[in-house]
Scaffold this active site. Structure first.
Site, PDB file in Angstrom:
ATOM      1  N   GLY A 176      -4.584  -4.232  -3.889  1.00 14.32           N
ATOM      2  CA  GLY A 176      -5.559  -3.185  -4.174  1.00 14.32           C
ATOM      3  C   GLY A 176      -4.769  -1.954  -4.551  1.00 14.32           C
ATOM      4  O   GLY A 176      -4.132  -1.342  -3.701  1.00 14.32           O
ATOM      5  N   HIS A 177      -4.750  -1.637  -5.833  1.00 15.59           N
ATOM      6  CA  HIS A 177      -3.940  -0.512  -6.322  1.00 15.59           C
ATOM      7  C   HIS A 177      -4.870   0.614  -6.760  1.00 15.59           C
ATOM      8  O   HIS A 177      -5.689   0.430  -7.667  1.00 15.59           O
ATOM      9  CB  HIS A 177      -3.030  -0.971  -7.467  1.00 15.59           C
ATOM     10  CG  HIS A 177      -2.002  -1.979  -7.025  1.00 15.59           C
ATOM     11  ND1 HIS A 177      -1.065  -2.529  -7.852  1.00 15.59           N
ATOM     12  CD2 HIS A 177      -1.757  -2.524  -5.801  1.00 15.59           C
ATOM     13  CE1 HIS A 177      -0.293  -3.366  -7.175  1.00 15.59           C
ATOM     14  NE2 HIS A 177      -0.714  -3.386  -5.928  1.00 15.59           N
ATOM     15  N   ASP A 228       0.805  -1.226   0.000  1.00 17.34           N
ATOM     16  CA  ASP A 228       0.000   0.000   0.000  1.00 17.34           C
ATOM     17  C   ASP A 228       0.838   1.276   0.000  1.00 17.34           C
ATOM     18  O   ASP A 228       0.421   2.301   0.550  1.00 17.34           O
ATOM     19  CB  ASP A 228      -0.979   0.006   1.202  1.00 17.34           C
ATOM     20  CG  ASP A 228      -1.904  -1.187   1.174  1.00 17.34           C
ATOM     21  OD1 ASP A 228      -2.257  -1.622   0.065  1.00 17.34           O
ATOM     22  OD2 ASP A 228      -2.272  -1.678   2.257  1.00 17.34           O
ATOM     23  N   GLU A 229       1.990   1.221  -0.616  1.00 13.27           N
ATOM     24  CA  GLU A 229       2.886   2.394  -0.646  1.00 13.27           C
ATOM     25  C   GLU A 229       2.439   3.431  -1.675  1.00 13.27           C
ATOM     26  O   GLU A 229       2.988   4.543  -1.706  1.00 13.27           O
ATOM     27  CB  GLU A 229       4.322   1.943  -0.975  1.00 13.27           C
ATOM     28  CG  GLU A 229       4.975   1.014   0.045  1.00 13.27           C
ATOM     29  CD  GLU A 229       4.673  -0.456  -0.243  1.00 13.27           C
ATOM     30  OE1 GLU A 229       3.829  -0.747  -1.119  1.00 13.27           O
ATOM     31  OE2 GLU A 229       5.292  -1.311   0.420  1.00 13.27           O
ATOM     32  N   GLY A 230       1.497   3.041  -2.536  1.00 16.43           N
ATOM     33  CA  GLY A 230       1.071   3.949  -3.605  1.00 16.43           C
ATOM     34  C   GLY A 230       1.575   3.469  -4.956  1.00 16.43           C
ATOM     35  O   GLY A 230       1.756   4.263  -5.887  1.00 16.43           O
ATOM     36  N   LYS A 231       1.777   2.158  -5.070  1.00 16.59           N
ATOM     37  CA  LYS A 231       2.292   1.584  -6.331  1.00 16.59           C
ATOM     38  C   LYS A 231       1.369   1.897  -7.505  1.00 16.59           C
ATOM     39  O   LYS A 231       1.822   2.235  -8.592  1.00 16.59           O
ATOM     40  CB  LYS A 231       2.458   0.053  -6.192  1.00 16.59           C
ATOM     41  CG  LYS A 231       3.447  -0.351  -5.107  1.00 16.59           C
ATOM     42  CD  LYS A 231       3.500  -1.852  -4.910  1.00 16.59           C
ATOM     43  CE  LYS A 231       2.259  -2.435  -4.277  1.00 16.59           C
ATOM     44  NZ  LYS A 231       2.013  -2.051  -2.876  1.00 16.59           N
ATOM     45  N   THR A 268      -9.731  -4.811   1.604  1.00 16.55           N
ATOM     46  CA  THR A 268     -10.593  -5.343   2.664  1.00 16.55           C
ATOM     47  C   THR A 268     -11.234  -4.253   3.525  1.00 16.55           C
ATOM     48  O   THR A 268     -12.094  -4.552   4.349  1.00 16.55           O
ATOM     49  CB  THR A 268      -9.785  -6.266   3.608  1.00 16.55           C
ATOM     50  OG1 THR A 268      -8.683  -5.505   4.134  1.00 16.55           O
ATOM     51  CG2 THR A 268      -9.248  -7.481   2.870  1.00 16.55           C
ATOM     52  N   LEU A 282       3.638  12.295   1.189  1.00 14.18           N
ATOM     53  CA  LEU A 282       4.359  13.332   1.931  1.00 14.18           C
ATOM     54  C   LEU A 282       3.378  14.286   2.603  1.00 14.18           C
ATOM     55  O   LEU A 282       3.569  14.699   3.751  1.00 14.18           O
ATOM     56  CB  LEU A 282       5.263  14.109   0.955  1.00 14.18           C
ATOM     57  CG  LEU A 282       6.081  15.219   1.593  1.00 14.18           C
ATOM     58  CD1 LEU A 282       7.170  14.646   2.479  1.00 14.18           C
ATOM     59  CD2 LEU A 282       6.685  16.122   0.531  1.00 14.18           C
ATOM     60  N   GLN A 295       1.916  -6.047  -3.215  1.00 16.73           N
ATOM     61  CA  GLN A 295       2.374  -6.170  -1.831  1.00 16.73           C
ATOM     62  C   GLN A 295       3.681  -5.373  -1.638  1.00 16.73           C
ATOM     63  O   GLN A 295       3.848  -4.352  -2.266  1.00 16.73           O
ATOM     64  CB  GLN A 295       2.541  -7.638  -1.419  1.00 16.73           C
ATOM     65  CG  GLN A 295       1.237  -8.406  -1.287  1.00 16.73           C
ATOM     66  CD  GLN A 295       0.634  -8.842  -2.610  1.00 16.73           C
ATOM     67  OE1 GLN A 295       1.298  -9.455  -3.418  1.00 16.73           O
ATOM     68  NE2 GLN A 295      -0.620  -8.543  -2.837  1.00 16.73           N
TER      69      GLN A 295
HETATM   70  P1  GDP Z   1      -0.822   0.366  -3.518  1.00 18.67           P
HETATM   71  O1  GDP Z   1      -1.402  -0.913  -3.054  1.00 18.67           O
HETATM   72  O2  GDP Z   1       0.650   0.446  -3.261  1.00 18.67           O
HETATM   73  O3  GDP Z   1      -1.164   0.697  -4.939  1.00 18.67           O
HETATM   74  O4  GDP Z   1      -1.465   1.497  -2.626  1.00 18.67           O
HETATM   75  P2  GDP Z   1      -3.034   1.636  -2.267  1.00 18.67           P
HETATM   76  O5  GDP Z   1      -3.734   2.140  -3.453  1.00 18.67           O
HETATM   77  O6  GDP Z   1      -3.545   0.420  -1.613  1.00 18.67           O
HETATM   78  O7  GDP Z   1      -2.962   2.711  -1.105  1.00 18.67           O
HETATM   79  C1  GDP Z   1      -2.444   3.980  -1.306  1.00 18.67           C
HETATM   80  C2  GDP Z   1      -3.543   5.011  -0.983  1.00 18.67           C
HETATM   81  O8  GDP Z   1      -2.952   6.276  -0.857  1.00 18.67           O
HETATM   82  C3  GDP Z   1      -4.570   5.140  -2.069  1.00 18.67           C
HETATM   83  O9  GDP Z   1      -5.794   5.474  -1.486  1.00 18.67           O
HETATM   84  C4  GDP Z   1      -4.048   6.297  -2.909  1.00 18.67           C
HETATM   85  O10 GDP Z   1      -5.066   6.995  -3.595  1.00 18.67           O
HETATM   86  C5  GDP Z   1      -3.440   7.165  -1.852  1.00 18.67           C
HETATM   87  N1  GDP Z   1      -2.261   7.938  -2.247  1.00 18.67           N
HETATM   88  C6  GDP Z   1      -1.270   7.600  -3.108  1.00 18.67           C
HETATM   89  N2  GDP Z   1      -0.318   8.558  -3.114  1.00 18.67           N
HETATM   90  C7  GDP Z   1      -0.730   9.511  -2.239  1.00 18.67           C
HETATM   91  C8  GDP Z   1      -0.154  10.735  -1.767  1.00 18.67           C
HETATM   92  O11 GDP Z   1       0.932  11.145  -2.140  1.00 18.67           O
HETATM   93  N3  GDP Z   1      -0.880  11.428  -0.820  1.00 18.67           N
HETATM   94  C9  GDP Z   1      -2.082  11.007  -0.359  1.00 18.67           C
HETATM   95  N4  GDP Z   1      -2.699  11.744   0.559  1.00 18.67           N
HETATM   96  N5  GDP Z   1      -2.640   9.855  -0.789  1.00 18.67           N
HETATM   97  C10 GDP Z   1      -1.964   9.120  -1.687  1.00 18.67           C
HETATM   98  P1  IMO Z   2      -0.994  -4.192  -2.253  1.00 19.06           P
HETATM   99  O1  IMO Z   2      -0.524  -4.728  -3.570  1.00 19.06           O
HETATM  100  C1  IMO Z   2      -1.041  -4.646   2.079  1.00 19.06           C
HETATM  101  C2  IMO Z   2      -1.123  -8.746   3.616  1.00 19.06           C
HETATM  102  C3  IMO Z   2      -2.370  -9.205   4.335  1.00 19.06           C
HETATM  103  C4  IMO Z   2      -1.764 -10.213   5.293  1.00 19.06           C
HETATM  104  C5  IMO Z   2      -0.657 -10.852   4.471  1.00 19.06           C
HETATM  105  C6  IMO Z   2      -1.055 -12.173   3.822  1.00 19.06           C
HETATM  106  O2  IMO Z   2      -2.270  -3.451  -2.322  1.00 19.06           O
HETATM  107  O3  IMO Z   2       0.109  -3.445  -1.580  1.00 19.06           O
HETATM  108  P2  IMO Z   2      -2.599 -12.784   1.751  1.00 19.06           P
HETATM  109  O4  IMO Z   2      -4.047 -12.510   1.480  1.00 19.06           O
HETATM  110  O5  IMO Z   2      -1.663 -12.233   0.743  1.00 19.06           O
HETATM  111  O6  IMO Z   2      -2.334 -14.238   2.019  1.00 19.06           O
HETATM  112  O7  IMO Z   2      -2.295 -12.034   3.147  1.00 19.06           O
HETATM  113  O8  IMO Z   2      -0.325  -9.913   3.465  1.00 19.06           O
HETATM  114  N1  IMO Z   2      -1.356  -8.201   2.264  1.00 19.06           N
HETATM  115  C7  IMO Z   2      -1.286  -6.913   1.943  1.00 19.06           C
HETATM  116  N2  IMO Z   2      -1.074  -5.827   2.718  1.00 19.06           N
HETATM  117  N3  IMO Z   2      -1.179  -4.505   0.746  1.00 19.06           N
HETATM  118  C8  IMO Z   2      -1.352  -5.574  -0.043  1.00 19.06           C
HETATM  119  O9  IMO Z   2      -1.341  -5.501  -1.395  1.00 19.06           O
HETATM  120  C9  IMO Z   2      -1.459  -6.847   0.550  1.00 19.06           C
HETATM  121  N4  IMO Z   2      -1.666  -8.090   0.078  1.00 19.06           N
HETATM  122  C10 IMO Z   2      -1.593  -8.919   1.126  1.00 19.06           C
HETATM  123  O10 IMO Z   2      -2.989  -8.143   5.006  1.00 19.06           O
HETATM  124  O11 IMO Z   2      -1.141  -9.544   6.364  1.00 19.06           O
HETATM  125 MG    MG Z   3      -2.961  -1.603  -1.851  1.00 21.63          MG
END
Ligand code: GDP
Ligand code: IMO
Ligand code: MG
Length: 426
Positions: free
Chosen positions: A40-41, A13-16, A300, A331, A223
């Site tokens: 979840g991207h 969830d770093e913002g990929k 989730t 940031l 991940q």
């Molecule tokens: P991913 O799994 O690495 O693609 O990241 P997620 O989409 O699960 O979670 C990142 C969340 O942060 C999402 O809701 C994005 O819309 C949001 N996001 C991404 N970059 C930024 C940012 O620079 N600032 C803020 N406030 N939100 C961001």
């Molecule tokens: P993105 O791509 C954050 C975590 C789950 C759990 C562990 C194992 O959006 O960054 P799994 O269902 O893969 O067997 O669960 O990994 N996890 C994530 N956490 N972002 C994800 O994907 C994740 N995908 C799995 O919460 O701790």
């Molecule tokens: Mg995600």
């Protein structure tokens, strides 16, 4: 020709999604190489939010070809829903979305197994996403998995499902879980397979033709490094290899073709699910980060655990991935903080340690040692250049880059495409 791997350098969830979407403007191919719909991207543009689980985050750029590589585990039903979702958003996927014929299939029985697997762990649950990821990879490694190409072969498909189901139902019975019927599940897979047929092909060959043609290829990790099955905080990990090495096995692109490895980190840190998290803040500061960053899971909806950035863990991620380009996201979430902290070493049993420990017991004992930075107390959203960021912001970012010895290429200051600072040339 350029091949760039984009990976999460923390626990996901770093913002990929946002970063891959931006980079896709210059990519010919964008591919996922591991994981499944546990990802979840999130993409934000034109006032709309799209969350992708399986389709690569380049799909909204009409000139890219998006590939779901052989290392991904695919839930056909979820994928079909997602194809409909992007089609409804006006995206043409025909000829632009390719699915590896050797990628493994997640069947409904994998989700049931995911559930009972967690029940078996009692108080030590992993906290999986429940998407059947672990059990699907178990079957892959045990050589009893169903592959995408098997969806085209009704007899083989039924045989494989039948054999697996006998064992699975025996396991489900020991947990008093609902037993599964073959027929309905088989029909669902057959029907989904038919719909996906036009997309299924030999993606390895496509990658090699693209390489030969000098195309730009972007490989999108799901991940994060610390959730890696080998290098993460085992057993609290996912069941695939999100690290850069996984991009080669998950696509068939050789290591010698990789030019850059871009590592993404938030300006702080989050984790969803259980397991060690040395810099976790369970106090009001943690709550403030969660609120400011809207830290709830994209897949989730679970609240994410929040804490300060952990440079010891990030240094480890740099090492195991060969990260040579750094992206710092979210940031803006730190904009209102008086003081910001970064963990620069670990104290374990009174001893100061700089390397990331691999033994769970040691990780549990970590007391983070922090360096403090002065906050900037002003909005960084919509700042267009690195030089225009407040001085205290640059001090903080430079400290992260210096510690990790990796140059910053992108800073993200908001969820939108336009809330992005590109540093130098990409
Ligand atoms: P991913 O799994 O690495 O693609 O990241 P997620 O989409 O699960 O979670 C990142 C969340 O942060 C999402 O809701 C994005 O819309 C949001 N996001 C991404 N970059 C930024 C940012 O620079 N600032 C803020 N406030 N939100 C961001
Ligand atoms: P993105 O791509 C954050 C975590 C789950 C759990 C562990 C194992 O959006 O960054 P799994 O269902 O893969 O067997 O669960 O990994 N996890 C994530 N956490 N972002 C994800 O994907 C994740 N995908 C799995 O919460 O701790
Ligand atoms: Mg995600």
């Amino acid at each position: 020709m350029s091949v760039r791997i984009v990976i999460g350098a923390q626990w996901g969830d770093e913002g990929k999604g946002k970063i891959v979407d931006i980079l896709s403007a210059q990519a010919d191919y964008v591919a996922r190489y591991q994981g499944g719909a546990n990802a979840g991207h999130t993409l934000n543009f034109d006032g709309q939010t799209h969350i992708l689980h399986l389709i690569p985050s380049g799909i909204f750029h009409h000139n890219t070809v998006c590939i779901i590589g052989n290392g991904v585990v695919i839930d056909p039903v979820t994928l079909l829903e997602e194809i409909d979702m992007v089609k409804n958003a006006g995206v043409d996927v025909d000829g632009r979305l390719l699915i590896s014929e050797t990628a493994h299939v997640i069947l409904p029985y994998h989700k049931s197994l995911d559930k009972v697997g967690e029940m078996a762990l009692g108080g030590k649950k992993i906290g999986t996403t429940g998407r059947g990821i672990g059990p699907a990879y178990v079957h892959k490694i045990a050589r009893v998995g169903v592959r995408m190409m098997d969806l085209e072969d009704p007899d083989l498909l039924r045989k494989k499902m039948e054999v697996n189901l006998t064992e699975i139902n025996a396991r489900l019975a020991t947990y008093n879980a609902e037993l599964l019927e073959l027929d309905e599940m088989y029909e669902l897979m057959l029907e989904s397979g038919k719909k996906l047929l036009p997309f299924i092909c030999n993606t390895t060959d496509r990658f090699h033709k693209a390489l030969k043609g000098g195309r730009n290829i972007l490989l999108e990790g799901a991940q994060g490094a610390l959730l890696d099955i080998d290098h993460g905080t085992y057993p609290y990990v996912t069941s695939s290899s999100p690290v850069s090495g996984g991009a080669c096995t998950g696509t068939g692109i050789p290591p010698t073709a990789i030019e850059n490895v871009m590592g993404i980190t938030k300006a702080y840190c989050t984790r969803v699910g259980n397991g060690p998290f040395p810099t976790e803040l369970t106090d009001m500061t943690g709550d403030k980060l969660r609120e400011a960053g809207h830290e709830f899971g994209s897949t989730t909806g679970r609240p994410r655990r929040c804490g300060w950035v952990d440079l010891v863990a990030l240094k480890y991620a740099v090492q195991i991935n060969g990260i040579n380009e750094l992206v710092i996201t979210k940031l803006d979430v730190l904009d209102e903080f008086e003081t910001i902290k970064a963990c620069t070493s670990y104290n374990i049993g009174g001893e100061e340690r700089e390397e990331f420990p691999l033994r769970p017991k040691e990780l549990d004992e970590v007391k983070p040692v922090y360096t403090e930075y002065k906050g900037w107390k002003t909005s960084t959203r919509m700042v267009k250049t690195y030089e225009d960021l407040p001085e205290n912001t640059r001090k903080y970012l430079n400290a992260l880059s210096d510690f990790l010895d990796v140059p910053i290429k992108i800073v993200s200051t908001g969820p939108g495409r336009e809330e992005t600072i590109i540093v130098g040339d990409l």
